[in-house]
Enzyme design. Structure first.
Site, short mmCIF file in Angstrom:
data_model
loop_
_atom_site.label_atom_id
_atom_site.label_comp_id
_atom_site.label_asym_id
_atom_site.label_seq_id
_atom_site.Cartn_x
_atom_site.Cartn_y
_atom_site.Cartn_z
N SER A 145 3.11 38.74 29.61
CA SER A 145 2.32 38.82 31.39
C SER A 145 3.26 38.40 32.93
CB SER A 145 1.53 36.96 31.38
OG SER A 145 0.25 36.62 32.11
N TYR A 158 2.57 28.04 28.03
CA TYR A 158 2.23 29.89 28.61
C TYR A 158 2.94 30.49 29.29
CZ TYR A 158 -0.49 33.89 29.33
OH TYR A 158 -0.85 35.08 28.99
N1 LIG Z 1 -6.40 38.00 30.05
C1 LIG Z 1 -5.67 37.87 30.05
O1 LIG Z 1 -5.91 37.69 31.74
C2 LIG Z 1 -3.83 38.10 30.41
C3 LIG Z 1 -2.83 38.41 31.22
C4 LIG Z 1 -1.91 38.60 31.22
C5 LIG Z 1 -1.57 38.46 29.45
N2 LIG Z 1 -2.30 38.76 28.93
C6 LIG Z 1 -2.56 38.51 27.02
O2 LIG Z 1 -2.79 39.41 26.70
C7 LIG Z 1 -2.35 39.13 25.07
C8 LIG Z 1 -3.96 39.65 24.50
O3 LIG Z 1 -5.19 37.90 25.56
P1 LIG Z 1 -6.33 39.13 25.46
O4 LIG Z 1 -6.82 38.71 27.56
O5 LIG Z 1 -6.82 40.57 24.98
O6 LIG Z 1 -7.13 38.14 25.48
P2 LIG Z 1 -7.47 37.40 24.06
O7 LIG Z 1 -9.50 39.04 24.20
O8 LIG Z 1 -8.87 36.24 23.89
O9 LIG Z 1 -7.99 37.86 23.00
C9 LIG Z 1 -6.75 37.84 22.37
C10 LIG Z 1 -6.13 37.70 20.53
O10 LIG Z 1 -5.36 37.02 20.62
C11 LIG Z 1 -5.83 36.50 18.76
N3 LIG Z 1 -5.15 35.35 18.52
C12 LIG Z 1 -5.41 34.42 19.38
N4 LIG Z 1 -4.44 33.16 17.96
C13 LIG Z 1 -4.64 33.40 16.61
C14 LIG Z 1 -3.76 33.25 16.24
N5 LIG Z 1 -3.44 31.76 15.92
N6 LIG Z 1 -3.28 33.99 14.97
C15 LIG Z 1 -3.81 35.44 14.98
N7 LIG Z 1 -4.43 35.95 16.32
C16 LIG Z 1 -4.60 34.84 17.40
C17 LIG Z 1 -7.22 36.73 18.96
O11 LIG Z 1 -7.79 36.88 18.21
P3 LIG Z 1 -8.62 35.76 16.68
O12 LIG Z 1 -9.36 34.84 17.48
O13 LIG Z 1 -9.44 36.78 15.71
O14 LIG Z 1 -7.68 35.10 15.93
C18 LIG Z 1 -7.60 37.74 19.97
O15 LIG Z 1 -7.60 38.66 18.92
C19 LIG Z 1 -2.24 37.48 25.05
O16 LIG Z 1 -0.89 37.41 24.69
C20 LIG Z 1 -2.62 36.97 26.30
O17 LIG Z 1 -1.91 36.05 26.69
C21 LIG Z 1 -3.87 37.59 29.11
#
Ligand SMILES: NC(=O)c1ccc[n+]([C@@H]2O[C@H](COP(=O)([O-])OP(=O)(O)OC[C@H]3O[C@@H](n4cnc5c(N)ncnc54)[C@H](OP(=O)(O)O)[C@@H]3O)[C@@H](O)[C@H]2O)c1
Length: 271
Positions: A145, A158
């Site tokens: 991130s 985080y």
């Molecule tokens: N969205 C943003 O603004 C942003 C910015 C910077 C970085 N990121 C990073 O991008 C990555 C993807 O996030 P996203 O934005 O696509 O959010 P998201 O739509 O909430 O997706 C997160 C994914 O992680 C899975 N997950 C969470 N906890 C888990 C666990 N204990 N075991 C297995 N799977 C788990 C969730 O699946 P289940 O709930 O089905 O398990 C979901 O598929 C993350 O690492 C996040 O930190 C996001």
């Protein structure tokens, strides 16, 4: 043939594939010709995505429902990856946010974040890299991130786990270059996914973040794959995010980012 196309006849394992960037990686890699293993806790969503992709592209899509915060779930995914099965891509993408003061957040949630952001990517990379280095073909993308660049108040765990991910990926990329295995830390900024709707991050105040700062998951993933092609060890998708990271090197830029970081967290009022 491009580097990513050379990886495509193999198999990719994507964690956090039930939503957001993970689902987008699955769609874009399936379109390139990859067989997939999709990992997350919500099995119904993984199955739905798997049938959509199998219908559209005719590749094998396997569903592996697992909670990476648990030893049992992580071990099953690790065992699957360690099976020699032409794995050419590992996308360590699963993650979640949490807003609040470190000393007020349940310690179990903090430890779960270390498991999902640090322990799982470590063990999964360790499980798959022997076969990637032996076949001199493969890549690992660790989704960190822009928070990795700024120790953000109210996101202490985080931003620190994402900083670890950035540093780990950079060192690993240098270590594995002679083996023709690439490693990338993907550092997105605000991205429209389910991330800010999870119970852990529900106190996030979207109104503090202007619309122009948001990117779609598809755009972030397309930039990540393009950066992998160019062997960039770090991918910061989008001009605004790159500018923000550049400004974080200067004290006023860092101060503004930390102010916004603190403001975007809305303290929950007890009901
Ligand atoms: N969205 C943003 O603004 C942003 C910015 C910077 C970085 N990121 C990073 O991008 C990555 C993807 O996030 P996203 O934005 O696509 O959010 P998201 O739509 O909430 O997706 C997160 C994914 O992680 C899975 N997950 C969470 N906890 C888990 C666990 N204990 N075991 C297995 N799977 C788990 C969730 O699946 P289940 O709930 O089905 O398990 C979901 O598929 C993350 O690492 C996040 O930190 C996001």
């Amino acid at each position: 043939m491009s580097y990513v196309q050379q990886l495509a006849p193999g198999r990719a394992l994507i964690t956090g594939a039930s939503s957001g960037m993970g689902a987008s990686f699955a769609r874009q890699l399936a379109a390139l010709g990859c067989d997939l293993v999709l990992v997350a806790r919500r099995e119904d969503r993984l199955r739905q995505l798997a049938s959509e992709l199998e219908r559209a592209h005719g590749h094998k899509v396997e569903v592996l429902a697992a909670d990476l915060a648990t030893l049992e779930g992580l071990t099953r995914v690790e065992t699957r990856l360690a099976t020699p099965d032409h794995f050419t891509l590992l996308i360590n993408n699963a993650g979640f946010g949490s807003g609040g003061l470190f000393h007020e957040i349940d310690v179990a949630k903090q430890l779960a974040m270390i498991q999902v952001h640090v322990v799982a990517p470590t063990r999964l990379a360790r499980a798959v890299l022997p076969q990637m280095t032996a076949q001199r073909r493969g890549a690992v993308i660790n989704v960190a991130s822009v928070a990795a660049y700024a120790a953000v108040p109210t996101s202490a765990m985080y931003s620190s786990t994402k900083a670890w991910m950035l540093s780990f990926s950079q060192a690993l990329a240098l270590e594995l270059a002679p083996a023709n295995v690439r490693v990338q830390a993907l550092c997105p900024g605000f991205t429209t996914t389910g991330f800010h709707d999870t119970p852990e991050d529900q106190n996030f105040d979207r109104s503090v973040v202007p619309r122009f700062m948001w990117m779609t998951a598809d755009a972030v993933v397309a930039r990540s794959l393009a950066a992998l092609e160019r062997d960039r060890h770090v991918c910061i998708p989008g001009g605004f995010n790159q500018l923000m990271v550049a400004l974080l090197r200067f004290p006023p830029g860092l101060a503004v980012a930390r102010y916004l970081g603190r403001r975007r967290w809305r303290r929950q009022t007890p009901s």
